[in-house]
Scaffold this motif. Structure first.
Motif, PDB file in Angstrom:
ATOM      1  N   SER A 138      -2.990 -47.699 -12.728  1.00 13.33           N
ATOM      2  CA  SER A 138      -3.892 -46.677 -12.854  1.00 13.33           C
ATOM      3  C   SER A 138      -5.258 -47.122 -12.852  1.00 13.33           C
ATOM      4  O   SER A 138      -6.082 -46.389 -12.263  1.00 13.33           O
ATOM      5  CB  SER A 138      -3.718 -46.259 -14.473  1.00 13.33           C
ATOM      6  OG  SER A 138      -4.434 -44.827 -14.550  1.00 13.33           O
ATOM      7  N   GLN A 139      -5.663 -48.345 -12.991  1.00 14.86           N
ATOM      8  CA  GLN A 139      -6.955 -48.970 -12.899  1.00 14.86           C
ATOM      9  C   GLN A 139      -7.202 -49.021 -11.315  1.00 14.86           C
ATOM     10  O   GLN A 139      -8.362 -48.487 -10.743  1.00 14.86           O
ATOM     11  CB  GLN A 139      -7.142 -50.183 -13.286  1.00 14.86           C
ATOM     12  CG  GLN A 139      -7.061 -50.477 -14.734  1.00 14.86           C
ATOM     13  CD  GLN A 139      -7.285 -51.842 -15.252  1.00 14.86           C
ATOM     14  OE1 GLN A 139      -7.956 -52.722 -14.626  1.00 14.86           O
ATOM     15  NE2 GLN A 139      -6.677 -51.959 -16.294  1.00 14.86           N
ATOM     16  N   ALA A 140      -6.192 -49.330 -10.404  1.00 18.32           N
ATOM     17  CA  ALA A 140      -6.253 -49.169  -8.904  1.00 18.32           C
ATOM     18  C   ALA A 140      -6.845 -47.614  -8.560  1.00 18.32           C
ATOM     19  O   ALA A 140      -7.512 -47.424  -7.507  1.00 18.32           O
ATOM     20  CB  ALA A 140      -5.156 -49.879  -8.414  1.00 18.32           C
ATOM     21  N   LYS A 144      -9.802 -46.473  -6.257  1.00 13.20           N
ATOM     22  CA  LYS A 144      -9.602 -45.612  -5.037  1.00 13.20           C
ATOM     23  C   LYS A 144     -10.133 -44.071  -4.847  1.00 13.20           C
ATOM     24  O   LYS A 144     -10.665 -43.855  -3.981  1.00 13.20           O
ATOM     25  CB  LYS A 144      -7.918 -45.668  -4.680  1.00 13.20           C
ATOM     26  CG  LYS A 144      -7.378 -46.830  -4.279  1.00 13.20           C
ATOM     27  CD  LYS A 144      -6.001 -46.686  -4.259  1.00 13.20           C
ATOM     28  CE  LYS A 144      -4.970 -47.800  -4.183  1.00 13.20           C
ATOM     29  NZ  LYS A 144      -3.733 -47.685  -4.280  1.00 13.20           N
ATOM     30  N   CYS A 145     -10.097 -43.695  -6.123  1.00 11.52           N
ATOM     31  CA  CYS A 145     -10.843 -42.225  -6.045  1.00 11.52           C
ATOM     32  C   CYS A 145     -12.195 -42.395  -6.636  1.00 11.52           C
ATOM     33  O   CYS A 145     -12.970 -41.263  -6.657  1.00 11.52           O
ATOM     34  CB  CYS A 145      -9.945 -41.651  -7.403  1.00 11.52           C
ATOM     35  SG  CYS A 145      -8.188 -41.180  -7.003  1.00 11.52           S
ATOM     36  N   GLY A 146     -12.848 -43.374  -6.303  1.00  6.63           N
ATOM     37  CA  GLY A 146     -14.409 -43.440  -6.669  1.00  6.63           C
ATOM     38  C   GLY A 146     -14.995 -43.578  -8.015  1.00  6.63           C
ATOM     39  O   GLY A 146     -16.115 -43.213  -8.227  1.00  6.63           O
ATOM     40  N   LEU A 167     -10.320 -49.120 -21.111  1.00  6.65           N
ATOM     41  CA  LEU A 167     -11.316 -48.959 -20.254  1.00  6.65           C
ATOM     42  C   LEU A 167     -11.665 -47.705 -19.958  1.00  6.65           C
ATOM     43  O   LEU A 167     -10.789 -46.688 -19.616  1.00  6.65           O
ATOM     44  CB  LEU A 167     -10.703 -49.812 -18.922  1.00  6.65           C
ATOM     45  CG  LEU A 167     -10.508 -51.269 -18.971  1.00  6.65           C
ATOM     46  CD1 LEU A 167      -9.888 -51.597 -17.662  1.00  6.65           C
ATOM     47  CD2 LEU A 167     -11.415 -51.888 -19.486  1.00  6.65           C
ATOM     48  N   HIS A 168     -12.909 -47.394 -19.913  1.00  5.42           N
ATOM     49  CA  HIS A 168     -13.442 -46.028 -19.761  1.00  5.42           C
ATOM     50  C   HIS A 168     -14.167 -46.016 -18.178  1.00  5.42           C
ATOM     51  O   HIS A 168     -14.935 -46.900 -17.843  1.00  5.42           O
ATOM     52  CB  HIS A 168     -14.718 -45.788 -20.842  1.00  5.42           C
ATOM     53  CG  HIS A 168     -14.027 -45.903 -21.907  1.00  5.42           C
ATOM     54  ND1 HIS A 168     -13.884 -44.754 -22.644  1.00  5.42           N
ATOM     55  CD2 HIS A 168     -13.671 -46.804 -22.904  1.00  5.42           C
ATOM     56  CE1 HIS A 168     -13.531 -44.971 -24.055  1.00  5.42           C
ATOM     57  NE2 HIS A 168     -13.422 -46.275 -24.066  1.00  5.42           N
ATOM     58  N   TYR A 169     -13.611 -44.949 -17.702  1.00  8.53           N
ATOM     59  CA  TYR A 169     -14.138 -44.780 -16.182  1.00  8.53           C
ATOM     60  C   TYR A 169     -14.896 -43.289 -16.052  1.00  8.53           C
ATOM     61  O   TYR A 169     -14.729 -42.334 -16.846  1.00  8.53           O
ATOM     62  CB  TYR A 169     -12.993 -44.531 -15.029  1.00  8.53           C
ATOM     63  CG  TYR A 169     -12.336 -45.834 -14.813  1.00  8.53           C
ATOM     64  CD1 TYR A 169     -12.664 -46.707 -13.967  1.00  8.53           C
ATOM     65  CD2 TYR A 169     -11.258 -46.547 -15.702  1.00  8.53           C
ATOM     66  CE1 TYR A 169     -12.072 -47.915 -13.799  1.00  8.53           C
ATOM     67  CE2 TYR A 169     -10.912 -47.545 -15.820  1.00  8.53           C
ATOM     68  CZ  TYR A 169     -11.170 -48.411 -14.724  1.00  8.53           C
ATOM     69  OH  TYR A 169     -10.614 -49.760 -14.326  1.00  8.53           O
TER      70      TYR A 169
END
Length: 178
Positions: A138-140, A144-146, A167-169
């Motif tokens: 999921s981190q990858a 990949k989605c910016g 982890l917060h994105y």
């Protein structure tokens, strides 16, 4: 570009049988990452009821629940929750994809499609997501989605008897309307 065999669509109550099959096939896999929904969830009427609620929330412009289809099979679910189209112009992204269909780029394509719609049609400025720290696939997808990692919360989710970090994105709309 979306994989030509992949179709993204908002859920309808008529999708209940396909969603139930998806959830049943992937139950063990999903419960490695999220809390169990319990046995009661895994019946057609319960799934249909949850999809009816999702349709209601989409009509109210509060949440959007999507299915990722390959031919006549659901391979993933994507959600935009906490949609705020005024002042904050943001939403929270969540997703889960079939273990059997992993590695084909479906999750990346589907997340990109939903984020594009959120920015271009819903006029959102920010999409946020959280990922359990040991969920490397999921981190990858986030990268990949910016999406950019902007935070780390400690002991923030209780999973399988352990407190786990998250982890917060975030991803910002770089083409904002005037």
């Amino acid at each position: 570009m979306i994989n030509p065999t992949l179709k993204i669509a908002l859920v309808t109550a008529d999708d209940a049988a396909a969603v139930l099959a998806f959830e049943q096939e992937n139950r063990r896999h999903f419960e490695e990452w999220i809390a169990s929904r319990g046995n009661d969830f895994y019946c057609l009427q319960e799934v249909r009821s949850s999809l009816e609620q999702a349709q209601y929330l989409a009509n109210a412009k509060r949440e959007y629940h999507y299915l990722a289809w390959v031919e006549n099979e659901v391979v993933g679910r994507i959600t935009l929750r906490g949609v705020e189209q005024e002042q904050y112009h943001k939403a929270f992204l969540g997703y889960r994809f079939s273990q059997r269909h992993g590695g084909h780029g479906y999750a990346t394509a589907a997340v990109n499609a939903v984020v594009s719609q959120a920015f271009n049609e819903f006029m959102l400025n920010r999409i946020e997501a959280v990922v359990i720290i040991d969920n490397l696939p999921s981190q990858a997808i986030m990268r990949k989605c910016g999406f950019t990692e902007y935070g780390h919360s400690h002991a923030s989710v209780f999973r399988n008897g352990l407190w786990m970090d998250m982890l917060h994105y975030e991803k910002l709309n770089t083409v904002r309307p005037a």
